[in-house]
Scaffold this motif. Structure first.
Motif, PDB file in Angstrom:
ATOM      1  N   PRO A 322       0.828  -1.205   0.000  1.00  0.00           N
ATOM      2  CA  PRO A 322       0.000   0.000   0.000  1.00  0.00           C
ATOM      3  C   PRO A 322       0.865   1.259   0.000  1.00  0.00           C
ATOM      4  N   PRO A 323       0.284   2.419  -0.325  1.00  0.00           N
ATOM      5  CA  PRO A 323       1.054   3.667  -0.271  1.00  0.00           C
ATOM      6  C   PRO A 323       1.578   3.931   1.141  1.00  0.00           C
ATOM      7  N   THR A 324       2.886   4.132   1.235  1.00  0.00           N
ATOM      8  CA  THR A 324       3.541   4.311   2.525  1.00  0.00           C
ATOM      9  C   THR A 324       4.300   5.636   2.519  1.00  0.00           C
ATOM     10  N   PHE A 325       4.042   6.475   3.529  1.00  0.00           N
ATOM     11  CA  PHE A 325       4.641   7.798   3.609  1.00  0.00           C
ATOM     12  C   PHE A 325       5.452   7.917   4.896  1.00  0.00           C
ATOM     13  N   THR A 326       6.499   8.716   4.824  1.00  0.00           N
ATOM     14  CA  THR A 326       7.316   9.038   5.998  1.00  0.00           C
ATOM     15  C   THR A 326       7.390  10.547   6.132  1.00  0.00           C
ATOM     16  N   PHE A 327       7.023  11.043   7.299  1.00  0.00           N
ATOM     17  CA  PHE A 327       7.074  12.470   7.589  1.00  0.00           C
ATOM     18  C   PHE A 327       8.101  12.710   8.695  1.00  0.00           C
ATOM     19  N   PHE A 328       8.929  13.723   8.498  1.00  0.00           N
ATOM     20  CA  PHE A 328      10.013  14.022   9.421  1.00  0.00           C
ATOM     21  C   PHE A 328       9.596  15.180  10.324  1.00  0.00           C
ATOM     22  N   SER A 329       9.841  14.999  11.620  1.00  0.00           N
ATOM     23  CA  SER A 329       9.389  15.957  12.630  1.00  0.00           C
ATOM     24  C   SER A 329      10.488  16.146  13.666  1.00  0.00           C
ATOM     25  N   ASN A 330      10.378  17.256  14.405  1.00  0.00           N
ATOM     26  CA  ASN A 330      11.306  17.461  15.513  1.00  0.00           C
ATOM     27  C   ASN A 330      10.936  16.612  16.728  1.00  0.00           C
ATOM     28  N   THR A 331       9.645  16.251  16.828  1.00  0.00           N
ATOM     29  CA  THR A 331       9.169  15.403  17.922  1.00  0.00           C
ATOM     30  C   THR A 331       8.164  14.405  17.360  1.00  0.00           C
ATOM     31  N   PRO A 332       8.624  13.282  16.782  1.00  0.00           N
ATOM     32  CA  PRO A 332       7.682  12.324  16.177  1.00  0.00           C
ATOM     33  C   PRO A 332       6.668  11.783  17.168  1.00  0.00           C
ATOM     34  N   GLU A 333       7.106  11.556  18.425  1.00  0.00           N
ATOM     35  CA  GLU A 333       6.177  11.005  19.410  1.00  0.00           C
ATOM     36  C   GLU A 333       5.141  12.034  19.860  1.00  0.00           C
ATOM     37  N   GLY A 334       5.307  13.291  19.474  1.00  0.00           N
ATOM     38  CA  GLY A 334       4.366  14.324  19.875  1.00  0.00           C
ATOM     39  C   GLY A 334       3.215  14.521  18.905  1.00  0.00           C
ATOM     40  N   VAL A 335       3.217  13.820  17.777  1.00  0.00           N
ATOM     41  CA  VAL A 335       2.119  13.943  16.810  1.00  0.00           C
ATOM     42  C   VAL A 335       0.937  13.145  17.340  1.00  0.00           C
ATOM     43  N   VAL A 336      -0.101  13.836  17.764  1.00  0.00           N
ATOM     44  CA  VAL A 336      -1.241  13.175  18.407  1.00  0.00           C
ATOM     45  C   VAL A 336      -2.031  12.364  17.387  1.00  0.00           C
ATOM     46  N   VAL A 337      -2.793  11.399  17.877  1.00  0.00           N
ATOM     47  CA  VAL A 337      -3.539  10.483  17.016  1.00  0.00           C
ATOM     48  C   VAL A 337      -4.592  11.222  16.204  1.00  0.00           C
ATOM     49  N   SER A 338      -5.240  12.218  16.824  1.00  0.00           N
ATOM     50  CA  SER A 338      -6.288  12.948  16.108  1.00  0.00           C
ATOM     51  C   SER A 338      -5.716  13.667  14.887  1.00  0.00           C
ATOM     52  N   TRP A 339      -4.514  14.250  15.015  1.00  0.00           N
ATOM     53  CA  TRP A 339      -3.916  14.927  13.863  1.00  0.00           C
ATOM     54  C   TRP A 339      -3.444  13.911  12.832  1.00  0.00           C
ATOM     55  N   GLN A 340      -3.009  12.734  13.252  1.00  0.00           N
ATOM     56  CA  GLN A 340      -2.644  11.682  12.303  1.00  0.00           C
ATOM     57  C   GLN A 340      -3.852  11.271  11.454  1.00  0.00           C
ATOM     58  N   ARG A 341      -5.009  11.138  12.110  1.00  0.00           N
ATOM     59  CA  ARG A 341      -6.218  10.813  11.348  1.00  0.00           C
ATOM     60  C   ARG A 341      -6.581  11.941  10.387  1.00  0.00           C
ATOM     61  N   TYR A 342      -6.394  13.166  10.832  1.00  0.00           N
ATOM     62  CA  TYR A 342      -6.676  14.313   9.963  1.00  0.00           C
ATOM     63  C   TYR A 342      -5.779  14.281   8.726  1.00  0.00           C
ATOM     64  N   LEU A 343      -4.513  13.975   8.899  1.00  0.00           N
ATOM     65  CA  LEU A 343      -3.589  13.907   7.767  1.00  0.00           C
ATOM     66  C   LEU A 343      -3.992  12.799   6.798  1.00  0.00           C
ATOM     67  N   VAL A 344      -4.335  11.635   7.320  1.00  0.00           N
ATOM     68  CA  VAL A 344      -4.723  10.512   6.465  1.00  0.00           C
ATOM     69  C   VAL A 344      -5.990  10.853   5.680  1.00  0.00           C
ATOM     70  N   ASN A 345      -6.981  11.423   6.352  1.00  0.00           N
ATOM     71  CA  ASN A 345      -8.230  11.771   5.669  1.00  0.00           C
ATOM     72  C   ASN A 345      -8.008  12.833   4.595  1.00  0.00           C
ATOM     73  N   PHE A 346      -7.114  13.778   4.857  1.00  0.00           N
ATOM     74  CA  PHE A 346      -6.828  14.817   3.868  1.00  0.00           C
ATOM     75  C   PHE A 346      -6.173  14.207   2.637  1.00  0.00           C
ATOM     76  N   LEU A 347      -5.211  13.314   2.838  1.00  0.00           N
ATOM     77  CA  LEU A 347      -4.545  12.658   1.705  1.00  0.00           C
ATOM     78  C   LEU A 347      -5.530  11.800   0.904  1.00  0.00           C
ATOM     79  N   ARG A 348      -6.422  11.111   1.592  1.00  0.00           N
ATOM     80  CA  ARG A 348      -7.415  10.291   0.889  1.00  0.00           C
ATOM     81  C   ARG A 348      -8.313  11.151   0.001  1.00  0.00           C
ATOM     82  N   LYS A 349      -8.740  12.278   0.556  1.00  0.00           N
ATOM     83  CA  LYS A 349      -9.631  13.149  -0.210  1.00  0.00           C
ATOM     84  C   LYS A 349      -8.903  13.820  -1.362  1.00  0.00           C
ATOM     85  N   GLU A 350      -7.647  14.168  -1.154  1.00  0.00           N
ATOM     86  CA  GLU A 350      -6.887  14.882  -2.176  1.00  0.00           C
ATOM     87  C   GLU A 350      -6.515  13.980  -3.345  1.00  0.00           C
ATOM     88  N   TYR A 351      -6.172  12.709  -3.060  1.00  0.00           N
ATOM     89  CA  TYR A 351      -5.658  11.830  -4.118  1.00  0.00           C
ATOM     90  C   TYR A 351      -6.529  10.602  -4.353  1.00  0.00           C
TER      91      TYR A 351
END
Length: 374
Positions: A322-351
């Motif tokens: 499946p499509p696999t993405f890697t995002f680089f952050s200063n604090t990877p463990e600080g990306v909350v689950v709700s924002w992760q879902r928001y990112l996934v839903n945005f990518l699904r709608k966009e592409y």
């Protein structure tokens, strides 16, 4: 199973088949196995050019035999032919092989027992390939069926029905269910077939989770709709509400209402599978992905962690299917689950990542001079 003399008469029933020779054996006790092996040896062909009688040395003098052997291969007239053969073989191996034909798209049909999986295979193929019965458990092993439509090749895998683990007492049924689940790993897209007269169950939600965990495309089909729509307590809206509730983890999977028996809606299955497979292979260029990431962050930034800003610097797509993405952050463990879902839903709608799971990974950005993680 000709275990004794009293069983010899049972061989008479097999003589009417006209098979010669016929040998009765007992695999458990070894009775007749030696005679069977002798019959096998007698039937083996003798290698041409080998004189078995002359292989034995009557005089027992090995020195005389070895002295008669000529070691001068240079004078053999067959050497030139052998060299020519080797040169021709080397020339053939040096030719670049032609491009291989595209591999067929593998589609596995998964579901509970007696939901119409074999009937659907016969409907897609247009022939009675699979045995269909009202008795659950007719299919006990995955069966591959090749199908070619408009120059595209498919392999439809008919699997055995999978019941809840707590309801399986027979070790054979447990093994059959395991083989059906392993068929998920052998395919590109899975069809999850649901009985429309019963509706979605927790068992099918579990199967959908297995498909998502293994990174396969998913298409949900509600079968037997020709019968289900006549029931008073079943309608399309109630089925969709149940799907929304129990299949919340795979809301990205498209669904169709079909009838494998009458053929209603089955003409839309293969085009939908092609759309899902295309989404699984969709690759986003890195510059375009990061432009989309900027839009995402402008609309909804990542919440802070311990009063410290969590930043997403850039992202890349690592692979497909499946499509696999890697995002680089200063604090990877600080990306909350709700924002992760928001990112996934945005990518699904966009592409339009329809019918395919997405894999999102977050890594810490490497500082200048810092060694690369292994």
């Amino acid at each position: 199973k000709i275990d004794g003399d009293k069983h010899d008469l049972l061989e008479a029933d097999f003589w009417q088949l006209g098979i010669r020779p016929l040998q009765g054996i007992s695999a458990a006790h070894g009775r007749g196995v030696y005679d069977m092996l002798m019959a096998v040896l007698e039937g083996l062909p003798v290698e041409e050019g080998v004189d078995v009688a002359s292989a034995d040395d009557e005089d027992g003098d090995d020195d005389d035999d070895s002295a008669a052997v000529d070691d001068g291969f240079d004078d053999d007239p067959l050497d030139e032919d052998l060299d020519a053969e080797l040169d021709e073989e080397a020339e053939l191996q040096s030719v670049k092989p032609q491009a291989e034909a595209p591999r067929p798209l593998r589609v596995a049909i998964i579901g509970r027992p007696n939901v119409g999986k074999s009937t659907l295979v016969n409907r897609l193929v247009g022939a009675e390939r699979q045995v269909v019965s009202d008795v659950a458990g007719t299919t006990t092993d995955p069966v591959d069926t090749h199908l070619e439509v408009d120059g595209k090749t498919y392999v439809i895998v008919d699997t055995a029905g999978v019941r809840r683990k707590g309801l399986i007492d027979d070790p054979l049924e447990r093994f059959v269910s395991l083989r059906a689940i392993r068929s998920i790993e052998r395919c590109h897209v899975c069809i999850l077939l649901i009985d429309g007269t019963v509706g979605p169950t927790h068992q099918e939600a579990t199967l959908a989770q297995l498909i998502e965990d293994r990174g396969r495309g998913l298409v949900i089909l509600i079968n037997k709709w020709d019968v289900a729509k006549e029931l008073e307590d079943v309608d399309r809206r109630s089925i969709e509400d149940t799907l929304e509730e129990r299949f919340a983890h795979v809301r990205w999977a498209p669904h169709l209402f079909i009838s494998a028996k009458t053929g209603k809606g089955t003409h839309m299955i293969l085009p939908l599978i092609e759309e899902v497979y295309a989404a699984m292979n969709r690759r986003i260029p890195t510059p375009e992905l990061n432009r989309v990431l900027e839009r995402i962050l402008r609309v909804n930034t990542v919440p802070q962690r311990h009063h410290r800003a969590v930043r997403i610097y850039f992202g890349v797509q690592r692979r497909v299917r499946p499509p696999t993405f890697t995002f680089f952050s200063n604090t990877p463990e600080g990306v909350v689950v709700s924002w992760q879902r928001y990112l996934v839903n945005f990518l699904r709608k966009e592409y339009d990542f329809k019918g395919t799971p997405l894999r999102i990974k977050y890594r810490k950005r490497r500082k200048p001079g810092q060694p690369v993680n292994p």
